[in-house]
Design a protein around this motif. Structure first.
Motif, PDB file in Angstrom:
ATOM      1  N   THR A 137       0.828  -1.199   0.000  1.00  0.00           N
ATOM      2  CA  THR A 137       0.000   0.000   0.000  1.00  0.00           C
ATOM      3  C   THR A 137       0.866   1.255   0.000  1.00  0.00           C
ATOM      4  N   MET A 138       1.971   1.227   0.754  1.00  0.00           N
ATOM      5  CA  MET A 138       2.883   2.362   0.752  1.00  0.00           C
ATOM      6  C   MET A 138       3.573   2.506  -0.601  1.00  0.00           C
ATOM      7  N   MET A 139       3.893   1.389  -1.225  1.00  0.00           N
ATOM      8  CA  MET A 139       4.497   1.397  -2.557  1.00  0.00           C
ATOM      9  C   MET A 139       3.599   2.155  -3.541  1.00  0.00           C
ATOM     10  N   ARG A 140       2.313   1.871  -3.473  1.00  0.00           N
ATOM     11  CA  ARG A 140       1.349   2.575  -4.326  1.00  0.00           C
ATOM     12  C   ARG A 140       1.350   4.068  -4.030  1.00  0.00           C
ATOM     13  N   GLN A 141       1.443   4.429  -2.744  1.00  0.00           N
ATOM     14  CA  GLN A 141       1.438   5.841  -2.376  1.00  0.00           C
ATOM     15  C   GLN A 141       2.652   6.567  -2.942  1.00  0.00           C
ATOM     16  N   VAL A 197      -0.523  -0.892  -7.969  1.00  0.00           N
ATOM     17  CA  VAL A 197       0.591  -0.025  -7.552  1.00  0.00           C
ATOM     18  C   VAL A 197       0.825   1.096  -8.553  1.00  0.00           C
ATOM     19  N   THR A 198       0.793   0.784  -9.836  1.00  0.00           N
ATOM     20  CA  THR A 198       1.119   1.790 -10.856  1.00  0.00           C
ATOM     21  C   THR A 198      -0.062   2.655 -11.255  1.00  0.00           C
ATOM     22  N   GLY A 199      -1.297   2.169 -11.031  1.00  0.00           N
ATOM     23  CA  GLY A 199      -2.459   2.887 -11.534  1.00  0.00           C
ATOM     24  C   GLY A 199      -2.631   2.751 -13.028  1.00  0.00           C
ATOM     25  N   GLN A 200      -1.883   1.843 -13.649  1.00  0.00           N
ATOM     26  CA  GLN A 200      -1.975   1.595 -15.089  1.00  0.00           C
ATOM     27  C   GLN A 200      -2.486   0.180 -15.342  1.00  0.00           C
ATOM     28  N   ARG A 201      -3.171   0.005 -16.466  1.00  0.00           N
ATOM     29  CA  ARG A 201      -3.680  -1.310 -16.831  1.00  0.00           C
ATOM     30  C   ARG A 201      -2.843  -1.937 -17.930  1.00  0.00           C
ATOM     31  N   ILE A 202      -2.798  -3.257 -17.914  1.00  0.00           N
ATOM     32  CA  ILE A 202      -2.145  -3.992 -18.994  1.00  0.00           C
ATOM     33  C   ILE A 202      -3.040  -3.917 -20.222  1.00  0.00           C
ATOM     34  N   LEU A 239       7.242 -13.873  -4.256  1.00  0.00           N
ATOM     35  CA  LEU A 239       6.632 -12.812  -5.060  1.00  0.00           C
ATOM     36  C   LEU A 239       7.521 -11.576  -4.955  1.00  0.00           C
ATOM     37  N   ARG A 240       7.905 -11.028  -6.102  1.00  0.00           N
ATOM     38  CA  ARG A 240       8.725  -9.814  -6.106  1.00  0.00           C
ATOM     39  C   ARG A 240       8.249  -8.889  -7.226  1.00  0.00           C
ATOM     40  N   VAL A 241       8.141  -7.605  -6.908  1.00  0.00           N
ATOM     41  CA  VAL A 241       7.740  -6.586  -7.871  1.00  0.00           C
ATOM     42  C   VAL A 241       8.703  -5.414  -7.775  1.00  0.00           C
ATOM     43  N   GLU A 242       9.169  -4.956  -8.923  1.00  0.00           N
ATOM     44  CA  GLU A 242      10.033  -3.772  -8.981  1.00  0.00           C
ATOM     45  C   GLU A 242       9.478  -2.802 -10.012  1.00  0.00           C
ATOM     46  N   ILE A 243       9.426  -1.524  -9.637  1.00  0.00           N
ATOM     47  CA  ILE A 243       8.934  -0.467 -10.510  1.00  0.00           C
ATOM     48  C   ILE A 243      10.068   0.526 -10.735  1.00  0.00           C
ATOM     49  N   ASN A 244      10.425   0.762 -11.982  1.00  0.00           N
ATOM     50  CA  ASN A 244      11.465   1.725 -12.340  1.00  0.00           C
ATOM     51  C   ASN A 244      10.829   2.957 -12.966  1.00  0.00           C
ATOM     52  N   GLY A 245      11.136   4.130 -12.428  1.00  0.00           N
ATOM     53  CA  GLY A 245      10.624   5.376 -12.979  1.00  0.00           C
ATOM     54  C   GLY A 245      11.734   6.351 -13.293  1.00  0.00           C
ATOM     55  N   SER A 246      11.379   7.481 -13.852  1.00  0.00           N
ATOM     56  CA  SER A 246      12.380   8.480 -14.250  1.00  0.00           C
ATOM     57  C   SER A 246      13.057   9.124 -13.046  1.00  0.00           C
ATOM     58  N   LEU A 247      12.419   9.055 -11.861  1.00  0.00           N
ATOM     59  CA  LEU A 247      12.981   9.694 -10.668  1.00  0.00           C
ATOM     60  C   LEU A 247      13.373   8.712  -9.576  1.00  0.00           C
ATOM     61  N   PRO A 265       0.455   2.441   6.414  1.00  0.00           N
ATOM     62  CA  PRO A 265      -0.889   1.879   6.219  1.00  0.00           C
ATOM     63  C   PRO A 265      -1.152   0.678   7.118  1.00  0.00           C
ATOM     64  N   TYR A 266      -2.303   0.674   7.781  1.00  0.00           N
ATOM     65  CA  TYR A 266      -2.818  -0.419   8.613  1.00  0.00           C
ATOM     66  C   TYR A 266      -2.061  -0.634   9.932  1.00  0.00           C
ATOM     67  N   MET A 267      -0.884  -0.066  10.113  1.00  0.00           N
ATOM     68  CA  MET A 267       0.001  -0.477  11.196  1.00  0.00           C
ATOM     69  C   MET A 267      -0.361   0.100  12.562  1.00  0.00           C
ATOM     70  N   SER A 268      -1.190   1.124  12.611  1.00  0.00           N
ATOM     71  CA  SER A 268      -1.477   1.768  13.899  1.00  0.00           C
ATOM     72  C   SER A 268      -2.180   0.831  14.877  1.00  0.00           C
ATOM     73  N   ALA A 269      -2.849  -0.218  14.361  1.00  0.00           N
ATOM     74  CA  ALA A 269      -3.583  -1.131  15.243  1.00  0.00           C
ATOM     75  C   ALA A 269      -2.719  -2.264  15.776  1.00  0.00           C
ATOM     76  N   TRP A 270      -1.497  -2.399  15.284  1.00  0.00           N
ATOM     77  CA  TRP A 270      -0.685  -3.556  15.655  1.00  0.00           C
ATOM     78  C   TRP A 270       0.344  -3.220  16.727  1.00  0.00           C
ATOM     79  N   TRP A 271       1.616  -3.425  16.440  1.00  0.00           N
ATOM     80  CA  TRP A 271       2.646  -3.417  17.482  1.00  0.00           C
ATOM     81  C   TRP A 271       3.528  -2.177  17.413  1.00  0.00           C
ATOM     82  N   PRO A 272       4.407  -1.976  18.384  1.00  0.00           N
ATOM     83  CA  PRO A 272       5.337  -0.841  18.318  1.00  0.00           C
ATOM     84  C   PRO A 272       6.236  -0.942  17.089  1.00  0.00           C
TER      85      PRO A 272
END
Length: 396
Positions: A135-139, A196-201, A276-284, A322-329
């Protein structure tokens, strides 16, 4: 819930946990679980925390005190159960892939759209969207931290059927599963990269392979740890059946935002258990996620001075993640099962507040259309194949 095996157990864990962790506007009551074998489903009900059990899924549909039907069965029954549940006014959570065929998925997406007008919600269970690091990756992508997306690289590798003596379980039969590695694990990386990318195949060129074409018939359990039936026709060799799905699928793709992508899904990657592994390469910059290190992201920021550049490790365990506030330190990691709890959390909240949960059945249809294009391309000698359009209202 319909189904009590691998996914049934994972979903049950989520239903048991969600209200104990998150403060939600509704409370889940685990009323009834369904399975075909009375003895096994009775045991599952007791073990997984369900109040009662039945051997006929229609019992779930007919009960007025049941609001949600959770479908965790093989793909050949998704459409029938989900369509009946939606018609009866039940909210539906359905495991991925949404169906075995495009026609079934279209019918399910249309029924979900009709039910939505009456306040009935539906969601397709792509749980990896709910891993906090994903979820953070998407952000990061949405916030422009990677710039223009140029490459998408995704693999999902397992090895649980490498042994040719592993039996012919339902996941190796097209009439039950729809496809093999392509639909079972390839669907996950298709959905995850589009999310994650907001793009469709938009188009693909694919090759698939079935490495072991005949397997012993199962002798008992039909799950991921099944064993073969040792009693064959001659009393010595086990009876065999034909594998009718792919063992591996590899394809290149173009996304509608201009990115080039490669995908590999295999259940024959010896030594890889659930890689499972995903890598996204962008201009920045670049961001990468590895499920076997699911609390982490690798991030490269190309906007930093050259002398300071390098991949950084982000530990996604802070309360603001994302989601982590309900779990652990911070630093206290979570695991695979938490993604299902997060999935149920979002579904319950959407139902209670009248929101539209995601991924929707329309999103599930769009993934099904990609799977279909991959299959057609492979059958046509890897020819370039466009992905058919989905419903106009589909949003990723």
């Amino acid at each position: 819930m319909v189904g009590y095996a691998f996914m049934g157990a994972a979903h049950s864990q989520a239903w048991r946990t969600v209200n104990r962790v998150y403060d939600l506007p509704a409370r889940a009551r685990m009323a009834l679980i369904c399975g075909r074998d009375a003895g096994k489903v009775a045991d599952a009900a007791d073990r997984l925390g369900w109040e009662a059990y039945t051997t006929d899924w229609r019992d779930l549909i007919s009960r007025d005190d049941i609001d949600v039907v959770d479908v965790c069965t093989p793909g050949d029954s998704h459409a029938e159960i989900a369509l009946a549940a939606l018609a009866a006014g039940k909210h539906v959570l359905c495991e991925k892939p949404l169906a075995n065929t495009v026609a079934e998925a279209r019918a399910m997406a249309a029924a979900a759209a009709t039910a939505r007008a009456s306040g009935v919600r539906s969601m397709c269970g792509f749980n990896y969207r709910r891993v906090p690091a994903v979820t953070m990756m998407r952000q990061l992508v949405a916030d422009g931290r990677l710039g223009v997306i140029r490459h998408v690289r995704a693999t999902y590798l397992q090895d649980w059927i490498v042994d040719p003596q592993f039996p012919l379980v339902w996941r190796l039969q097209r009439d039950r599963a729809g496809s093999g590695a392509l639909g079972d694990i390839g669907a996950h990386i298709i959905d995850l990269t589009q999310y994650v990318t907001g793009q469709r195949i938009s188009g693909v060129s694919a090759v698939t392979e079935t490495f072991v074409k005949e397997r012993p018939l199962p002798g008992g359990s039909t799950g991921l740890a099944a064993t073969a039936d040792g009693n064959g026709p001659d009393g010595h060799r086990p009876a065999t059946g034909t594998v009718t799905v792919d063992d591996a699928a590899v394809f290149v793709a173009r996304l509608d935002g201009g990115a080039l992508a490669t995908y590999e899904a295999s259940r024959f990657a010896t030594g890889r258990k659930n890689a499972l592994r995903v890598e996204i390469n962008g201009s920045l910059g670049t961001v990468a996620f590895d499920l076997e290190r699911l609390n982490e992201l690798e991030f490269f920021d190309a906007t930093r001075p050259a002398a300071e550049q390098g991949f950084s490790r982000i530990l996604v365990t802070e309360g603001e993640h994302p989601y982590m506030s309900a779990w652990w330190p911070p630093g206290h990691i979570i695991g695979y099962e938490h993604s299902f709890t997060h999935q149920v959390r979002d579904f319950v909240e959407a139902i209670a507040t009248g929101a539209d949960p995601a991924p929707s059945f329309a999103d599930g249809l769009q993934v099904q259309l990609v799977l279909d294009a991959v299959g057609r391309s492979a059958e046509l000698g890897s020819s370039w194949t466009e992905v058919e359009p989905a419903l106009a209202s589909v949003a990723v």
